[in-house]
Scaffold this motif. Structure first.
Motif, PDB file in Angstrom:
ATOM      1  N   LEU A  21     -14.922  39.581  -8.034  1.00  0.00           N
ATOM      2  CA  LEU A  21     -16.250  40.076  -8.260  1.00  0.00           C
ATOM      3  C   LEU A  21     -16.776  38.892  -9.177  1.00  0.00           C
ATOM      4  O   LEU A  21     -17.889  38.304  -8.778  1.00  0.00           O
ATOM      5  CB  LEU A  21     -16.477  41.411  -8.987  1.00  0.00           C
ATOM      6  N   ILE A  22     -16.426  38.467 -10.322  1.00  0.00           N
ATOM      7  CA  ILE A  22     -16.829  37.394 -11.225  1.00  0.00           C
ATOM      8  C   ILE A  22     -16.859  36.193 -10.237  1.00  0.00           C
ATOM      9  O   ILE A  22     -17.948  35.269 -10.340  1.00  0.00           O
ATOM     10  CB  ILE A  22     -15.843  37.358 -12.395  1.00  0.00           C
ATOM     11  N   TRP A  23     -15.827  35.678  -9.525  1.00  0.00           N
ATOM     12  CA  TRP A  23     -15.824  34.433  -8.869  1.00  0.00           C
ATOM     13  C   TRP A  23     -16.727  34.499  -7.799  1.00  0.00           C
ATOM     14  O   TRP A  23     -17.097  33.274  -7.571  1.00  0.00           O
ATOM     15  CB  TRP A  23     -14.441  34.367  -8.183  1.00  0.00           C
ATOM     16  N   ALA A  24     -17.200  35.583  -7.276  1.00  0.00           N
ATOM     17  CA  ALA A  24     -18.198  35.597  -6.076  1.00  0.00           C
ATOM     18  C   ALA A  24     -19.612  35.862  -6.522  1.00  0.00           C
ATOM     19  O   ALA A  24     -20.392  35.209  -5.990  1.00  0.00           O
ATOM     20  CB  ALA A  24     -17.906  36.730  -5.080  1.00  0.00           C
ATOM     21  N   VAL A  25     -19.665  36.315  -7.670  1.00  0.00           N
ATOM     22  CA  VAL A  25     -21.169  36.302  -8.184  1.00  0.00           C
ATOM     23  C   VAL A  25     -21.460  34.844  -8.723  1.00  0.00           C
ATOM     24  O   VAL A  25     -22.966  34.797  -8.614  1.00  0.00           O
ATOM     25  CB  VAL A  25     -21.005  37.218  -9.497  1.00  0.00           C
ATOM     26  N   ILE A  26     -20.836  34.034  -9.072  1.00  0.00           N
ATOM     27  CA  ILE A  26     -21.283  32.396  -9.324  1.00  0.00           C
ATOM     28  C   ILE A  26     -21.875  32.087  -8.169  1.00  0.00           C
ATOM     29  O   ILE A  26     -23.251  31.629  -8.481  1.00  0.00           O
ATOM     30  CB  ILE A  26     -20.074  31.792  -9.833  1.00  0.00           C
ATOM     31  N   PRO A  27     -21.365  31.936  -6.948  1.00  0.00           N
ATOM     32  CA  PRO A  27     -22.413  31.362  -5.725  1.00  0.00           C
ATOM     33  C   PRO A  27     -23.309  32.201  -5.236  1.00  0.00           C
ATOM     34  O   PRO A  27     -24.302  31.553  -4.992  1.00  0.00           O
ATOM     35  CB  PRO A  27     -21.276  31.136  -4.610  1.00  0.00           C
ATOM     36  N   ALA A  28     -23.064  33.533  -5.593  1.00  0.00           N
ATOM     37  CA  ALA A  28     -24.199  34.591  -5.208  1.00  0.00           C
ATOM     38  C   ALA A  28     -25.628  34.445  -5.946  1.00  0.00           C
ATOM     39  O   ALA A  28     -26.584  34.347  -5.473  1.00  0.00           O
ATOM     40  CB  ALA A  28     -23.758  35.949  -5.424  1.00  0.00           C
ATOM     41  N   ILE A  29     -25.329  33.974  -7.240  1.00  0.00           N
ATOM     42  CA  ILE A  29     -26.556  33.588  -8.155  1.00  0.00           C
ATOM     43  C   ILE A  29     -27.166  32.386  -7.728  1.00  0.00           C
ATOM     44  O   ILE A  29     -28.447  32.308  -7.591  1.00  0.00           O
ATOM     45  CB  ILE A  29     -26.005  33.512  -9.583  1.00  0.00           C
ATOM     46  N   PHE A  30     -26.295  31.636  -7.471  1.00  0.00           N
ATOM     47  CA  PHE A  30     -27.096  30.067  -7.097  1.00  0.00           C
ATOM     48  C   PHE A  30     -27.667  30.251  -5.601  1.00  0.00           C
ATOM     49  O   PHE A  30     -28.911  29.825  -5.647  1.00  0.00           O
ATOM     50  CB  PHE A  30     -25.972  29.166  -6.771  1.00  0.00           C
ATOM     51  N   LYS A  31     -27.167  31.201  -4.641  1.00  0.00           N
ATOM     52  CA  LYS A  31     -27.805  31.285  -3.545  1.00  0.00           C
ATOM     53  C   LYS A  31     -29.119  32.168  -3.553  1.00  0.00           C
ATOM     54  O   LYS A  31     -30.194  31.930  -2.962  1.00  0.00           O
ATOM     55  CB  LYS A  31     -26.741  32.272  -2.576  1.00  0.00           C
ATOM     56  N   ALA A  32     -28.955  33.205  -4.401  1.00  0.00           N
ATOM     57  CA  ALA A  32     -30.148  33.969  -4.417  1.00  0.00           C
ATOM     58  C   ALA A  32     -31.470  33.156  -5.388  1.00  0.00           C
ATOM     59  O   ALA A  32     -32.648  33.464  -5.159  1.00  0.00           O
ATOM     60  CB  ALA A  32     -29.880  35.062  -5.429  1.00  0.00           C
ATOM     61  N   LYS A  33     -31.021  32.512  -6.044  1.00  0.00           N
ATOM     62  CA  LYS A  33     -31.957  31.897  -7.101  1.00  0.00           C
ATOM     63  C   LYS A  33     -32.489  30.436  -6.717  1.00  0.00           C
ATOM     64  O   LYS A  33     -33.519  30.164  -6.820  1.00  0.00           O
ATOM     65  CB  LYS A  33     -31.498  31.702  -8.660  1.00  0.00           C
ATOM     66  N   TRP A  34     -31.419  29.629  -6.053  1.00  0.00           N
ATOM     67  CA  TRP A  34     -31.955  28.228  -5.684  1.00  0.00           C
ATOM     68  C   TRP A  34     -31.644  28.098  -4.292  1.00  0.00           C
ATOM     69  O   TRP A  34     -31.765  26.883  -4.014  1.00  0.00           O
ATOM     70  CB  TRP A  34     -30.894  27.342  -6.477  1.00  0.00           C
ATOM     71  N   GLY A  35     -31.086  28.929  -3.373  1.00  0.00           N
ATOM     72  CA  GLY A  35     -31.055  28.799  -2.076  1.00  0.00           C
ATOM     73  C   GLY A  35     -29.925  27.938  -1.708  1.00  0.00           C
ATOM     74  O   GLY A  35     -30.010  27.323  -0.411  1.00  0.00           O
ATOM     75  N   THR A  36     -28.648  27.700  -2.382  1.00  0.00           N
ATOM     76  CA  THR A  36     -27.887  26.813  -2.126  1.00  0.00           C
ATOM     77  C   THR A  36     -26.940  27.502  -0.963  1.00  0.00           C
ATOM     78  O   THR A  36     -26.981  28.667  -0.780  1.00  0.00           O
ATOM     79  CB  THR A  36     -26.878  26.877  -3.179  1.00  0.00           C
ATOM     80  N   ASN A  37     -26.594  26.600  -0.257  1.00  0.00           N
ATOM     81  CA  ASN A  37     -25.512  27.142   0.883  1.00  0.00           C
ATOM     82  C   ASN A  37     -24.296  27.786   0.451  1.00  0.00           C
ATOM     83  O   ASN A  37     -23.466  27.190  -0.367  1.00  0.00           O
ATOM     84  CB  ASN A  37     -24.990  25.825   1.696  1.00  0.00           C
ATOM     85  N   GLU A  38     -24.200  29.122   0.724  1.00  0.00           N
ATOM     86  CA  GLU A  38     -23.219  29.901  -0.010  1.00  0.00           C
ATOM     87  C   GLU A  38     -21.854  29.470   0.734  1.00  0.00           C
ATOM     88  O   GLU A  38     -20.746  29.956   0.168  1.00  0.00           O
ATOM     89  CB  GLU A  38     -23.317  31.444   0.536  1.00  0.00           C
ATOM     90  N   SER A  39     -21.829  29.125   1.956  1.00  0.00           N
ATOM     91  CA  SER A  39     -20.486  28.647   2.690  1.00  0.00           C
ATOM     92  C   SER A  39     -19.745  27.587   1.891  1.00  0.00           C
ATOM     93  O   SER A  39     -18.646  27.416   1.629  1.00  0.00           O
ATOM     94  CB  SER A  39     -20.677  28.158   4.387  1.00  0.00           C
ATOM     95  N   LEU A  40     -20.497  26.551   1.699  1.00  0.00           N
ATOM     96  CA  LEU A  40     -20.149  25.126   0.979  1.00  0.00           C
ATOM     97  C   LEU A  40     -19.886  25.324  -0.354  1.00  0.00           C
ATOM     98  O   LEU A  40     -18.866  25.147  -0.731  1.00  0.00           O
ATOM     99  CB  LEU A  40     -21.162  24.188   1.245  1.00  0.00           C
ATOM    100  N   PHE A  41     -20.491  26.292  -0.998  1.00  0.00           N
ATOM    101  CA  PHE A  41     -20.446  26.630  -2.319  1.00  0.00           C
ATOM    102  C   PHE A  41     -19.050  27.504  -2.671  1.00  0.00           C
ATOM    103  O   PHE A  41     -18.059  27.148  -3.551  1.00  0.00           O
ATOM    104  CB  PHE A  41     -21.536  27.592  -3.146  1.00  0.00           C
ATOM    105  N   THR A  42     -18.958  28.551  -1.818  1.00  0.00           N
ATOM    106  CA  THR A  42     -17.689  29.219  -1.904  1.00  0.00           C
ATOM    107  C   THR A  42     -16.491  28.293  -1.351  1.00  0.00           C
ATOM    108  O   THR A  42     -15.124  28.562  -2.047  1.00  0.00           O
ATOM    109  CB  THR A  42     -17.775  30.602  -0.939  1.00  0.00           C
TER     110      THR A  42
END
Length: 240
Positions: A21-42
Motif C-alpha cells: 500500500l505504501i509503495w503504491a501510494v507514492i506514485p498515486a499521489i503524484f498522479k493525482a496531484k501533478w498528473g504524472t504518468n503512473e506506468s513510468l512512475f511505477t
C-alpha cells in the motif's frame, strides 16, 4: 520462529499489505496531484524496490557469500503457508479465488467500483457528476498496492519460501496484458492468465525440444500476443 503461528501470520499479512500500500501510494499521489504518468512512475519504483531487496539479501545472506537468503526457517517451517489436504499450494489457490470474487463484487456492485469505472472512462465526466477524482485515484492505486503485497506474501510464504530480486519474475508486466485482454474483469483475468502461462510453457517446450536459445520462448510468446492484440483491435474497430 519466536512468535506463535497465528500471530506470526497476522504480522506477515499486515506487513505485506502495508508495504504494498505504501509503495503504491507514492506514485498515486503524484498522479493525482501533478498528473504524472503512473506506468513510468511505477516502473521506476520497481527498480528502486529491486535494489532494496538486493541490499537486504546481501545483509541477511545465508550462507555468507552466497548472495541469497536461502530457504527461510527450513527447520521449523515458521512463516510457511500450511498444506491443505496434503496439497502444498492449495491454500494459495483458495486465497487467489477468494480475492478474485471479492474484487469482482467490489468493481461491479459497489459505489467505489462505479466511481473507478467513471473516472477510467472520463475524468471530466467524473468531476461533472461530483466524483472526487484525486481521491478515487489514490484509493484505487492504494488498494492495488495492497493486493500486490498479498501476492508477494503468497510467492514468498506459499511458494518459494525465500526472497530474491527475481521473486516477482516480471509478473507485473505480464499482468498488464492479462488485464487488458480480460477488459478488467477479474474472472476473465483467470482465463487470460491461464492462456499466457499455456503459451509460455508451450513456447518453452518448443525451444527445449529443438535446442533453441531460451529467449526464443519469450519471442514466440510475444509474437503470439502481438497477433492477439491486433485481432482484438481490428474486431473492436469493425464493431465501431
Amino acid at each position: 520462529d519466536k512468535l506463535p503461528t497465528v500471530l506470526l501470520f497476522i504480522v506477515m499479512i499486515l506487513a505485506s499489505i502495508a508495504a504494498g500500500l505504501i509503495w503504491a501510494v507514492i506514485p498515486a499521489i503524484f498522479k493525482a496531484k501533478w498528473g504524472t504518468n503512473e506506468s513510468l512512475f511505477t516502473l521506476m519504483m520497481n527498480y528502486v524496490a529491486i535494489q532494496l531487496v538486493s541490499f537486504f539479501v546481501i545483509l541477511w545472506e545465508s550462507p555468507k557469500g552466497s548472495s541469497t537468503v536461502g530457504l527461510i526457517n527450513p527447520n521449523t517451517n515458521a512463516g510457511w503457508m500450511p498444506s491443505l489436504f496434503g496439497q502444498k499450494y492449495l491454500l494459495n489457490i483458495i486465497v487467489v479465488v477468494v480475492i478474485t470474487v471479492l474484487m469482482f463484487i467490489y468493481l461491479k456492485y459497489s459505489k467505489q467500483g462505479y466511481e473507478i469505472s467513471v473516472v477510467g472512462e472520463s475524468e471530466n465526466t467524473a468531476r461533472y457528476i461530483g466524483i472526487n477524482v484525486k481521491k478515487v485515484i489514490i484509493r484505487t492505486v492504494a488498494i492495488s498496492g495492497a493486493l500486490c503485497g498479498i501476492a508477494g506474501l503468497l510467492l514468498v510464504s506459499g511458494t518459494d519460501h525465500t526472497i530474491s530480486t527475481n521473486t516477482a519474475g516480471g509478473q507485473g508486466f505480464t499482468a498488464i496484458i492479462v488485464s487488458w485482454l480480460a477488459k478488467f474483469n477479474p474472472f476473465i483475468m483467470m482465463l487470460t492468465s491461464f492462456l499466457i502461462i499455456f503459451l509460455q510453457r508451450g513456447a518453452g517446450e518448443i525451444a527445449t525440444t529443438f535446442r533453441l536459445n531460451e529467449s526464443v520462448a519469450d519471442i514466440l510468446t510475444g509474437i503470439i500476443l502481438f497477433f492477439i492484440i491486433i485481432f482484438f483491435c481490428c474486431y473492436k474497430h469493425c464493431n465501431c
